[in-house]
Scaffold this motif. Structure first.
Motif, PDB file in Angstrom:
ATOM      1  N   MET A  68      23.700  41.755 -11.857  1.00 48.43           N
ATOM      2  CA  MET A  68      24.997  42.351 -11.522  1.00 48.43           C
ATOM      3  C   MET A  68      26.106  41.779 -12.400  1.00 48.43           C
ATOM      4  N   THR A  69      26.059  40.486 -12.656  1.00 48.08           N
ATOM      5  CA  THR A  69      27.057  39.853 -13.517  1.00 48.08           C
ATOM      6  C   THR A  69      26.990  40.418 -14.925  1.00 48.08           C
ATOM      7  N   ASP A  70      25.801  40.563 -15.460  1.00 48.39           N
ATOM      8  CA  ASP A  70      25.655  41.121 -16.809  1.00 48.39           C
ATOM      9  C   ASP A  70      26.210  42.537 -16.888  1.00 48.39           C
ATOM     10  N   ARG A  71      25.934  43.343 -15.874  1.00 45.83           N
ATOM     11  CA  ARG A  71      26.449  44.713 -15.857  1.00 45.83           C
ATOM     12  C   ARG A  71      27.968  44.727 -15.745  1.00 45.83           C
ATOM     13  N   LEU A  72      28.519  43.800 -14.975  1.00 45.26           N
ATOM     14  CA  LEU A  72      29.977  43.711 -14.838  1.00 45.26           C
ATOM     15  C   LEU A  72      30.634  43.322 -16.164  1.00 45.26           C
ATOM     16  N   ILE A  73      30.084  42.333 -16.832  1.00 43.70           N
ATOM     17  CA  ILE A  73      30.635  41.914 -18.128  1.00 43.70           C
ATOM     18  C   ILE A  73      30.602  43.083 -19.108  1.00 43.70           C
ATOM     19  N   GLU A  74      29.529  43.839 -19.089  1.00 43.35           N
ATOM     20  CA  GLU A  74      29.429  45.024 -19.945  1.00 43.35           C
ATOM     21  C   GLU A  74      30.517  46.046 -19.578  1.00 43.35           C
ATOM     22  N   ALA A  75      30.718  46.285 -18.286  1.00 45.34           N
ATOM     23  CA  ALA A  75      31.745  47.229 -17.830  1.00 45.34           C
ATOM     24  C   ALA A  75      33.151  46.755 -18.186  1.00 45.34           C
ATOM     25  N   MET A  76      33.329  45.443 -18.266  1.00 48.91           N
ATOM     26  CA  MET A  76      34.632  44.882 -18.627  1.00 48.91           C
ATOM     27  C   MET A  76      34.871  44.936 -20.128  1.00 48.91           C
ATOM     28  N   GLY A  77      33.878  45.381 -20.894  1.00 46.91           N
ATOM     29  CA  GLY A  77      34.026  45.443 -22.344  1.00 46.91           C
ATOM     30  C   GLY A  77      33.741  44.124 -23.021  1.00 46.91           C
TER      31      GLY A  77
END
Length: 193
Positions: free
Chosen positions: A63-72
């Motif tokens: 989930m953290t990795d996906r969030l960092i990706e979504a944050m650019g």
């Protein structure tokens, strides 16, 4: 090993372009990710829940990795928080299973994060929403970063599910002017200032 079968994830991304007064130079970005998983403890009493936190660490990292990706990307992420909701057959203590995996994952990926990861927990039925509290990653006293992001899933949590949530932000509230410790003045030594 308890079975935390993953049923669904949802990703929420907000870009705040205006909030009264002059527009900011850059929009503020907030993102949250939620996961609905089977609650293996729903409807029963289990004395020792702590070992199950280890089983949830891979979910927290994903989930953290996906969030960092979504944050650019990781650059500029300076706020975070977590929340958990148990369905109606769960108990509030089941939501505490997310303390270590959710916080551990964000700290591991964001590097030198020093401040406690703000957290919210509750019990709710299908469609119940929850506010994920946000705070600065290195200093709990940075008032500009006190915020929350509301999330919810239309078909969850079911009675035997847990909803796990993580959130990140880039920048404080637009036009923050309530004083206190400024983000630029953070020393990042003790998680407070």
């Amino acid at each position: 090993m308890p079975d935390f079968t993953l049923r669904k994830t949802m990703l929420f991304v907000e870009e705040i372009h205006h909030d009264g007064g002059p527009p900011p130079a850059l929009p503020r970005r907030r993102a949250a990710m939620v996961a609905l998983v089977k609650n293996p403890f729903a409807g029963s009493w289990v004395e020792d829940l702590q070992p199950a936190m280890e089983d949830l660490k891979p979910l927290g990292l994903m989930m953290t990795d996906r969030l960092i990706e979504a944050m650019g990307g990781i650059e500029g992420i300076d706020g975070y928080g977590k929340a958990t909701m148990a369905g109606e057959r769960g108990e509030l203590e089941h939501t505490a299973l997310w303390h270590v995996p959710g916080g551990y994952a964000m700290r591991a990926r964001l590097g030198a994060a020093k401040a406690i990861v703000p957290s919210a927990m509750k019990i709710g039925g299908v469609g119940t929403r929850i506010d994920i509290p946000l705070g600065h990653i290195n200093a709990a006293y940075v008032r500009s970063h006190f915020d929350a992001m509301e999330v919810g899933v239309p078909d969850g949590p079911k009675a035997d599910e847990l909803l796990f949530a993580l959130a990140m932000s880039r920048g404080g509230r637009i036009h923050s002017r309530m004083g206190g410790l400024e983000a630029a003045d953070v020393k990042g030594e003790d998680g407070l200032r």
